[in-house]
Write a protein that holds these residues in place. Sequence first.
Motif: not given
Lengths: 231, 205
Positions: A126-133
């Motif tokens: 979830f955090a990675v999706l937030l940061m890159i998208v």
Amino acid sequence: MEATFPIACRPFGQDYVLPMNESVDHMSELPLSELIVCPKCDALHRISEVGPDEQAACARCGTLLITPRPLSFLHVIALSFTAMILMIGAIFFPFLRISAQGLSHNSSIFGAAMAFSEGFLAPLAFAVLLMIVALPALRFAALIYTLWPLAANRPAWPRSAQAFRLAEALQPWSMAEIFVVGTAVALVKVAGVASISFGPAFWAFGTLIIVTALKNAFMSKWSIWEAIGPR
Amino acid sequence: MNVLTARAAGLIGCTRCGRVWPGEASHCGRCGAPLAPVTTISLQRVWAWWFAGLIAYVPANMLPMLRTATLGHEQANTILGGVIELVAHHNYGVAAIVFIASIMIPVAKFIAIGYLALIVAHEKFAGSHRHLHLYEVVEFIGRWSMIDVFVVAILSALVQLGFVASIHPGPAAASFALSVAFTMLSAQNFDPRLIWLPPLGTDKA
């Protein structure tokens, strides 16, 4: 020693400010709206007209305070729209393709974030999706919302100040460009073992980085805050 | 150069938009950001995030970052273990990159933030341009440490070739990401205006 009270102005590309020996007492006569404070060292400056080829820097620590650029609002809006379209493409097209010994596998950007979706690492996905998208997209949307009426010389829409402040606060957390450099590092690591080919999403994402950098270069925070004006 | 600060003039400046307000104002009337006075109390938040980051950094180094399976042979590597293996395979260039990005830079960040937070309370060092540059470097580099997490994500998503080779993320990825986020928050909470704070008792405020 008497405190100096410099005018915040310097010719573009040159490394000096024009200090003006105004006494501290004189300052109380100035309205606060004619002052600007350096966020890095708290030095007070008096705002002066900064020409299109000039930028104003703090007299003490050199932090850039005012960087006006002509046409900046329209440029930022155009680049933000471009970035949003590229982002949509980047999510849905294939990103990378690996092949080795007759086997091959595709991955999308969504798939990269979902690599963490198993077990207790799920919050990281979830955090990675937030940061890159999500956060980059939210930043572009907030900028468009703030600048759309300003570019047409109309008064700012309600909550523009919050929207622009959000866009500024999200900047360190939107990490699309770091993700792209991460792709390069990952490629170096598997280069000897397998062959990699790039999908359309890789090029969309790569272009997105350039567009984002251009947008940041065109943006003058001070001019935007001046245009939003007091609430 | 003797410069008049907002603090010395009894005013308070907005660090987000640069507008100046009377000293008693609590929020910026233009951008709505909370106005923070220049005080060493803000260092408590820096230290709190600093320790949180340090605590998260321990499992990030002890637990495996990547689990690699090649032709039935499975192997779990910590960050340092990965570097050692790269050296063993004579990939000195990549080993150096991973070592600098994943070990040297995070450790240097902890040292730099801790050094700044300790030194700003000492009047002897007030107004050091070197300290401001150090802070700007830490703030710029901080987010780039997240690159490790993205590399793990890309490798795990991409290298799924069944029996031939597959890579899965290890628990260290999560604690490493947390450590980077906490260190970023620590750096963001550091108020660079403290660097210029004159020796106590000699200014007006």
